[in-house]
Design a protein around this motif. Structure first.
Motif, PDB file in Angstrom:
ATOM      1  N   UNK A 198      22.833  36.896  32.159  1.00 38.76           N
ATOM      2  CA  UNK A 198      22.872  37.138  33.592  1.00 38.76           C
ATOM      3  C   UNK A 198      23.925  38.205  33.876  1.00 38.76           C
ATOM      4  N   UNK A 199      23.589  39.140  34.727  1.00 34.02           N
ATOM      5  CA  UNK A 199      24.567  40.153  35.106  1.00 34.02           C
ATOM      6  C   UNK A 199      24.485  40.386  36.607  1.00 34.02           C
ATOM      7  N   UNK A 220      24.351  42.825  38.486  1.00 34.07           N
ATOM      8  CA  UNK A 220      23.972  44.191  38.840  1.00 34.07           C
ATOM      9  C   UNK A 220      22.471  44.229  39.146  1.00 34.07           C
ATOM     10  N   UNK A 277      18.446  45.378  39.173  1.00 35.76           N
ATOM     11  CA  UNK A 277      17.453  45.377  38.093  1.00 35.76           C
ATOM     12  C   UNK A 277      17.374  46.715  37.372  1.00 35.76           C
ATOM     13  N   UNK A 328      17.903  46.890  33.503  1.00 33.73           N
ATOM     14  CA  UNK A 328      16.757  47.142  32.633  1.00 33.73           C
ATOM     15  C   UNK A 328      17.123  48.162  31.561  1.00 33.73           C
ATOM     16  N   UNK A 362      20.103  48.760  30.470  1.00 34.57           N
ATOM     17  CA  UNK A 362      21.070  48.087  29.595  1.00 34.57           C
ATOM     18  C   UNK A 362      20.362  47.204  28.572  1.00 34.57           C
ATOM     19  N   UNK A 364      18.672  38.534  33.349  1.00 34.85           N
ATOM     20  CA  UNK A 364      18.460  38.292  34.764  1.00 34.85           C
ATOM     21  C   UNK A 364      19.454  39.052  35.625  1.00 34.85           C
ATOM     22  N   UNK A 365      18.947  39.509  36.746  1.00 33.04           N
ATOM     23  CA  UNK A 365      19.771  40.250  37.693  1.00 33.04           C
ATOM     24  C   UNK A 365      20.220  39.336  38.825  1.00 33.04           C
ATOM     25  N   UNK A 366      21.509  39.267  39.015  1.00 34.18           N
ATOM     26  CA  UNK A 366      22.077  38.403  40.049  1.00 34.18           C
ATOM     27  C   UNK A 366      22.924  39.259  40.989  1.00 34.18           C
ATOM     28  N   UNK A 411      28.915  50.096  35.204  1.00 34.08           N
ATOM     29  CA  UNK A 411      27.965  49.614  36.193  1.00 34.08           C
ATOM     30  C   UNK A 411      28.497  48.291  36.699  1.00 34.08           C
ATOM     31  N   UNK A 424      34.423  41.463  38.179  1.00 33.66           N
ATOM     32  CA  UNK A 424      33.575  40.301  37.956  1.00 33.66           C
ATOM     33  C   UNK A 424      34.014  39.547  36.701  1.00 33.66           C
TER      34      UNK A 424
END
Lengths: 137, 46
Positions: A21-22, A24, A26, A30, A32, A43-45, A84, A89
């Motif tokens: 999960x990151x 940032x 999508x 993607x 990355x 997953x993009x959060x 990015x 975080x």
């Protein structure tokens, strides 16, 4: 994350899944995931809801290690590096077991411990550590 | 969702989430109920 890529087959053998999960969007994520050839779902959060739910907020201070890394990059006169996402975080690893319980763990030592625990047929996973601030690669 | 500290989460039911994946799927933690899942919260990619 890239370390996880190597241990992923072992995970699948144990019928376990890995989710990265990151916080940032999508699009950069993607790129990355493709660059690192990550075999598990990434997953993009963007709102940080999952981070938040797992108690991973924003750090209060830039860690000295981050500063050091930036200084080193500047020193080596590498191409301008803009991370990015938010460097504040906080990251971490969690193992969620079959019962839907979420003990936190850190580092790959915990994963080895996990597989040992699984083979022993013991569902309880002990906490080895508080979440680290993981390096992303 | 209430902000929680990590220590409060240990041995508790995992909070669910549903997020878009780079493969274009919506992935929820609940999809993996009954299985062991390693969640890797990346600090910052790239």
């Amino acid at each position: 994350v890239s370390q996880l890529r190597h241990s992923y087959p072992a995970f699948r053998e144990l019928n376990a899944e890995v989710l990265a999960i990151a916080a940032v969007g999508l699009k950069p994520l993607t790129a990355f995931a493709r660059e690192l050839e990550l075999p598990f779902p990434v997953l993009s959060d963007v709102t940080g809801e999952a981070y938040f739910a797992f108690g991973l907020g924003k750090g209060m201070v830039i860690r000295s290690r981050t500063l050091l890394a930036i200084a080193r990059l500047v020193w080596r006169a590498k191409r301008l590096y803009r991370p990015i996402g938010d460097i504040m975080q906080v990251g971490g690893d969690f193992i969620v077991d079959g019962m839907g319980i979420a003990p936190a763990c850190a580092d790959l030592s915990a994963l080895i411990q996990l597989s040992a625990t699984l083979r022993a047929g013991n569902r309880t996973i002990t906490v080895t550590n508080t979440p680290r601030s993981p390096k992303s690669r | 969702v209430q902000a929680t500290s990590v220590s409060q989460l240990i041995n508790q039911r995992a909070p669910n989430f549903a997020l878009p994946s780079v493969a274009g799927l919506k992935v929820a933690l609940a999809d993996f109920r009954g299985r062991i899942v390693l969640l890797d919260f990346i600090r910052h990619p790239g």
